[in-house]
Structures are given as structure tokens and as C-alpha cells.
Design a protein around this motif. Structure first.
Motif, PDB file in Angstrom:
ATOM      1  N   SER A 137       3.283  14.289  13.381  1.00 44.72           N
ATOM      2  CA  SER A 137       4.358  14.520  14.347  1.00 44.72           C
ATOM      3  C   SER A 137       4.705  13.313  15.199  1.00 44.72           C
ATOM      4  CB  SER A 137       3.988  15.691  15.260  1.00 44.72           C
ATOM      5  OG  SER A 137       2.788  15.401  15.969  1.00 44.72           O
ATOM      6  N   THR A 138       3.842  12.296  15.232  1.00 44.37           N
ATOM      7  CA  THR A 138       4.089  11.174  16.146  1.00 44.37           C
ATOM      8  C   THR A 138       4.523   9.921  15.395  1.00 44.37           C
ATOM      9  OG1 THR A 138       1.808  10.346  16.075  1.00 44.37           O
ATOM     10  CG2 THR A 138       2.321  12.061  17.703  1.00 44.37           C
ATOM     11  N   GLU A 139       5.397   9.145  16.030  1.00 48.06           N
ATOM     12  CA  GLU A 139       5.824   7.864  15.468  1.00 48.06           C
ATOM     13  C   GLU A 139       4.624   6.936  15.290  1.00 48.06           C
ATOM     14  OE1 GLU A 139       9.276   6.046  17.484  1.00 48.06           O
ATOM     15  OE2 GLU A 139       9.494   7.969  18.497  1.00 48.06           O
ATOM     16  N   TYR A 140       3.699   7.013  16.243  1.00 47.53           N
ATOM     17  CA  TYR A 140       2.548   6.112  16.202  1.00 47.53           C
ATOM     18  C   TYR A 140       1.716   6.329  14.950  1.00 47.53           C
ATOM     19  CZ  TYR A 140      -1.853   3.856  17.362  1.00 47.53           C
ATOM     20  OH  TYR A 140      -2.975   3.067  17.304  1.00 47.53           O
ATOM     21  N   GLU A 141       1.374   7.575  14.637  1.00 50.10           N
ATOM     22  CA  GLU A 141       0.540   7.861  13.463  1.00 50.10           C
ATOM     23  C   GLU A 141       1.292   7.539  12.171  1.00 50.10           C
ATOM     24  OE1 GLU A 141      -2.628   8.609  11.186  1.00 50.10           O
ATOM     25  OE2 GLU A 141      -2.604   8.452  13.381  1.00 50.10           O
ATOM     26  N   GLU A 142       2.596   7.785  12.182  1.00 51.93           N
ATOM     27  CA  GLU A 142       3.434   7.432  11.031  1.00 51.93           C
ATOM     28  C   GLU A 142       3.391   5.925  10.789  1.00 51.93           C
ATOM     29  OE1 GLU A 142       7.478   9.196  10.909  1.00 51.93           O
ATOM     30  OE2 GLU A 142       8.156   7.110  10.809  1.00 51.93           O
ATOM     31  N   ALA A 143       3.577   5.160  11.869  1.00 51.83           N
ATOM     32  CA  ALA A 143       3.549   3.698  11.756  1.00 51.83           C
ATOM     33  C   ALA A 143       2.158   3.213  11.355  1.00 51.83           C
ATOM     34  CB  ALA A 143       3.966   3.070  13.087  1.00 51.83           C
ATOM     35  N   ARG A 144       1.149   3.871  11.857  1.00 49.56           N
ATOM     36  CA  ARG A 144      -0.231   3.481  11.547  1.00 49.56           C
ATOM     37  C   ARG A 144      -0.491   3.581  10.042  1.00 49.56           C
ATOM     38  NH1 ARG A 144      -5.443   5.669  11.438  1.00 49.56           N
ATOM     39  NH2 ARG A 144      -7.013   4.518  12.640  1.00 49.56           N
ATOM     40  N   GLN A 145      -0.021   4.656   9.444  1.00 51.26           N
ATOM     41  CA  GLN A 145      -0.201   4.817   7.998  1.00 51.26           C
ATOM     42  C   GLN A 145       0.587   3.749   7.241  1.00 51.26           C
ATOM     43  OE1 GLN A 145      -2.384   6.791   6.591  1.00 51.26           O
ATOM     44  NE2 GLN A 145      -2.967   7.643   8.568  1.00 51.26           N
ATOM     45  N   PHE A 146       1.787   3.444   7.708  1.00 46.77           N
ATOM     46  CA  PHE A 146       2.599   2.403   7.070  1.00 46.77           C
ATOM     47  C   PHE A 146       1.890   1.051   7.080  1.00 46.77           C
ATOM     48  CE2 PHE A 146       5.444  -1.197   7.859  1.00 46.77           C
ATOM     49  CZ  PHE A 146       6.206  -1.195   6.697  1.00 46.77           C
ATOM     50  N   ILE A 147       1.315   0.698   8.238  1.00 49.17           N
ATOM     51  CA  ILE A 147       0.657  -0.599   8.378  1.00 49.17           C
ATOM     52  C   ILE A 147      -0.561  -0.682   7.474  1.00 49.17           C
ATOM     53  CG2 ILE A 147      -0.554  -2.121   9.972  1.00 49.17           C
ATOM     54  CD1 ILE A 147       2.520  -1.933  10.329  1.00 49.17           C
ATOM     55  N   ILE A 148      -1.361   0.358   7.441  1.00 50.11           N
ATOM     56  CA  ILE A 148      -2.562   0.344   6.604  1.00 50.11           C
ATOM     57  C   ILE A 148      -2.182   0.183   5.132  1.00 50.11           C
ATOM     58  CG2 ILE A 148      -4.516   1.713   5.805  1.00 50.11           C
ATOM     59  CD1 ILE A 148      -4.602   2.961   8.633  1.00 50.11           C
ATOM     60  N   ILE A 149      -1.153   0.908   4.701  1.00 49.88           N
ATOM     61  CA  ILE A 149      -0.704   0.816   3.311  1.00 49.88           C
ATOM     62  C   ILE A 149      -0.221  -0.586   2.992  1.00 49.88           C
ATOM     63  CG2 ILE A 149       1.080   1.571   1.688  1.00 49.88           C
ATOM     64  CD1 ILE A 149       0.924   4.338   3.114  1.00 49.88           C
ATOM     65  N   ASN A 150       0.627  -1.143   3.857  1.00 47.02           N
ATOM     66  CA  ASN A 150       1.296  -2.399   3.536  1.00 47.02           C
ATOM     67  C   ASN A 150       0.454  -3.632   3.800  1.00 47.02           C
ATOM     68  OD1 ASN A 150       4.276  -1.945   2.668  1.00 47.02           O
ATOM     69  ND2 ASN A 150       3.869  -0.411   4.234  1.00 47.02           N
ATOM     70  N   LYS A 151      -0.478  -3.556   4.727  1.00 48.23           N
ATOM     71  CA  LYS A 151      -1.331  -4.730   4.977  1.00 48.23           C
ATOM     72  C   LYS A 151      -2.329  -4.950   3.853  1.00 48.23           C
ATOM     73  CE  LYS A 151      -2.281  -7.225   8.084  1.00 48.23           C
ATOM     74  NZ  LYS A 151      -2.082  -8.672   8.221  1.00 48.23           N
ATOM     75  N   THR A 152      -2.554  -3.934   3.025  1.00 49.14           N
ATOM     76  CA  THR A 152      -3.485  -4.098   1.910  1.00 49.14           C
ATOM     77  C   THR A 152      -2.763  -4.490   0.624  1.00 49.14           C
ATOM     78  OG1 THR A 152      -3.336  -1.727   1.430  1.00 49.14           O
ATOM     79  CG2 THR A 152      -5.139  -2.469   2.833  1.00 49.14           C
TER      80      THR A 152
END
Length: 379
Positions: A137-152
Motif C-alpha cells: 500500500s505504500t510508495e516507500y515499500e513499492e520503491a524499496r522492491q524496485f531498488i532491490i530488483i534493479n540494483k542487482t
């Protein structure tokens, strides 16, 4: 909207696997992307590259390619799942006018490519695309998943990712992030402070002296993610990377981001008072570009050691007194784009060679004022 899908769960996050048509995925009122800019700091995505989007459109249309990889979407609003049999069921989202249903987490270039494809060939409207849908539900958790996926992943531009990682470190604490993939946390001990320094330098300006940020030489000179180049001379990532040696140096460990920003402003005011043409026409020189910030920040710890001898206060005049003695390495000619610094290259090896050269000039010019080098132990 209703979608037939399979529900599953990973680490307490509900996920839904479904098929969506190109028509539905390109409906901008239902499917949106959260772009970062200076006025929307909560965003986390880069602006799309139209070349990458066009390449995907041509791949599907001309090469008759397939796309088995999933697009990752998120639902921030209300939804419900009605099981039919086992994990198979119906995902329902309310049809509220002018309200987005999905946010693109991973796959915006594929969706942009579909838009371009449909503009030229509407027969692809029902082209099926595999999607995975999250329900955080939160932008923060959504962005967090994006960063983890893309930084790897290899090849993803890092400036925006690193800005969000800095936010994660402040919100969750450095220790709590150490379980994330190493590619995500490799710079976590110093990057957040570097981001704070960049934001202070890039935004702070004072209207009158004696405030240190009066005529701040770095005001709006650092290009932030998704911002136009305009009068900037160096990217956020290049500037942050140049601060690594400073932030790892014990001499600077006790200083706040604000205090280090003040030191840097005074340092660069001294530099630009010597290299006057580079201050006036920075794009014709590499002084305020990646090369200059990398090399001049590498030598800063040694410069401060000499400048602070006797009276420990670091002032513009004291920096100037030390730097003006670098007669072979602190002048406009040296820093011209086609000069010694401009022609040496932008690799780490090139920066190391240039740093060694400037250290030699620094020691030679200040040999009567330098700190005596003592052996740490007797033989």
C-alpha cells in the motif's frame, strides 16, 4: 476491473500472476509510473528512454519476438481476491474514475514500447503480456522492491537507486539493511552522507556575506536524476563518488554533512579564485566536471592537513595559500578540456595518475610549510 490470476506469497507479500492485454497495460488512466524529480522527491523511477521503448516495439513488430518475462505492477489502493479453485481466482479492483489502478514497478520501457506499437498497428491491442502484481500500500515499500530488483541487475543507472538507498538507510538504519543483496548495500556506510552533502551544495545559496553559501560555486551545478542538464557540470553520482575518500578519511569522520559542505565550499572558492576562467566558463574545462571533483577531492585531506597547520581554522585564504603554490597543477591551462587534465581520460587509473601528479606538485610547492612526515615506529 477484474483479472483471472493465480495468488501466491513470497516473504509475507501477496503476489498475483496474470495476463494483461497491451490495450489495458497502455491505458494511462489505469497504469502509471512514479517518476522522480526535484519537485516530487518521493518518486523513484527514471524518465523512460524512448530509444529503448522503440527498440522493444520494433522487436515485437519486425522481429516477431516474444516477451515471456513478467512486468511487475503494484496496487496501492483497495483490491480483493476471490478464490475459484486452489490458488486460481479473480482479482477485483474498483472502477473509480480518474484513479490509477496499477503503478509500474519494473517494465516501464516495455509498456512504453507497447504504446508506440499500438500507435502504428492497432492489431496488437490484444497482445498478451505476463504480469506479476503486488499489493503493497505504500510508495516507500513499492520503491524499496524496485531498488532491490534493479540494483542487482547489471547496467541499471545508479544515481536514482542510490538516492533511495540513502533514504532507506535513514529510515531503517544501516544495520537493518545488511541482509539485502551486496549490490544494494555496498556503499551504505558512506553514501547517505554523500547524498546529504550533494543536496546541501546543490540547493543552498545565501544573499549576503559572511554566510559561507554566498556565491556558492556548486549551487545548481550538480545534475540530479531526471533533471535537465542545463548549467550543471557533473552528475549526482560522480560527485558522490568523489566524496568517498573524504568520508572514509578519519580526519573528516566527526564532521556532519553540513560541516563538510562548508569545507567544500571554502575549498572550491579558493580553487576558482585561482582558476578564474574555469569559474566563468566551466564547460570548457574539466575542473568542475567528473575529472576535477574526483582528483581535487582525492587531495583534499592532504591540503587540509597543510592548511590547518598552526591555526586549525580552515578558511578560504588558508586554502588559497596552499593551492596557489601548485604552480604546475592549479591553473586554467592545466584544466582545459584539451589540456593535461582533460586529455588524461576518465578511468580510475587516469584519476589515480592525476592525483599522484597533483600530490607531487602540492608537496613541492609547500615543502617549507608542510607537516613533517614521521616514521610511525623505530627499527
Amino acid at each position: 476491473m477484474e483479472l483471472k490470476c493465480i495468488e501466491f506469497e513470497q516473504n509475507n507479500i501477496k503476489l498475483y500472476s496474470a495476463i494483461m492485454s497491451a490495450r489495458d497495460l497502455t491505458n494511462e488512466s489505469d497504469v502509471k509510473v512514479d517518476i522522480y524529480n526535484a519537485r516530487h522527491a518521493e518518486g523513484y523511477q527514471r524518465k523512460p528512454s524512448f530509444l529503448r521503448a522503440r527498440d522493444f516495439a520494433r522487436y515485437l513488430e519486425k522481429a516477431k519476438g516474444i516477451c515471456p518475462a513478467s512486468i511487475l505492477l503494484n496496487m496501492r489502493g483497495e483490491f480483493s481476491f476471490e478464490p475459484i479453485k486452489g490458488n486460481l481466482g479473480i482479482l477485483r479492483l474498483p472502477d473509480t474514475p480518474n484513479t490509477e489502478k496499477f503503478w509500474i514497478v519494473d517494465g516501464q520501457h516495455r509498456i512504453e514500447g507497447l504504446k508506440e506499437l499500438l500507435d502504428s498497428d492497432s492489431s496488437y491491442a490484444n497482445f498478451p503480456m505476463n504480469v506479476i502484481i503486488m499489493g503493497v500500500s505504500t510508495e516507500y515499500e513499492e520503491a524499496r522492491q524496485f531498488i532491490i530488483i534493479n540494483k542487482t541487475q547489471v547496467g541499471v543507472k545508479a544515481d536514482l537507486a542510490e538516492r533511495f538507498i540513502s533514504k532507506m538507510a535513514k529510515r531503517e538504519g544501516v544495520d537493518d539493511l545488511m541482509y539485502l543483496p551486496r549490490a544494494t548495500t555496498i556503499d551504505i556506510t558512506w553514501r547517505p552522507k554523500a547524498t546529504d552533502i550533494v543536496d546541501i551544495l546543490n540547493s543552498r545559496i545565501a544573499t549576503e556575506e559572511p554566510n559561507d553559501f554566498y556565491n556558492n560555486p556548486w549551487h545548481q551545478r550538480i545534475q540530479l536524476p531526471n533533471e535537465p542538464k542545463e548549467n550543471t557540470t557533473v552528475s549526482q553520482k560522480a560527485f558522490e563518488d568523489s566524496l568517498k575518500q573524504i568520508l572514509h578519511n578519519p580526519s573528516f569522520s566527526s564532521y556532519s554533512a553540513e560541516e563538510i559542505a562548508v569545507i567544500l565550499v571554502r575549498y572550491w572558492k579558493a580553487i576558482l579564485s585561482i582558476c578564474k576562467q574555469a569559474a566563468i566558463q566551466p564547460h570548457n574545462y574539466v575542473l568542475m566536471r567528473t575529472t576535477g571533483v574526483a582528483v581535487l577531492h582525492n587531495i583534499l585531506p592532504r591540503v587540509t592537513a597543510i592548511a590547518s597547520k598552526g591555526n586549525n581554522k580552515l578558511t578560504i585564504d588558508k586554502f588559497h595559500a596552499v593551492l596557489s603554490k601548485l604552480t604546475d597543477g592549479m591553473n586554467d591551462l592545466f584544466w582545459e578540456s584539451n589540456g593535461i587534465a582533460g586529455n588524461i581520460g576518465t578511468s580510475k587509473k587516469a584519476f589515480s595518475l592525476l592525483t599522484s601528479k597533483l600530490i607531487d606538485y602540492l608537496e613541492e610547492g609547500n615543502k617549507d610549510d608542510g607537516i613533517e612526515k614521521k616514521k610511525p615506529f623505530d627499527l
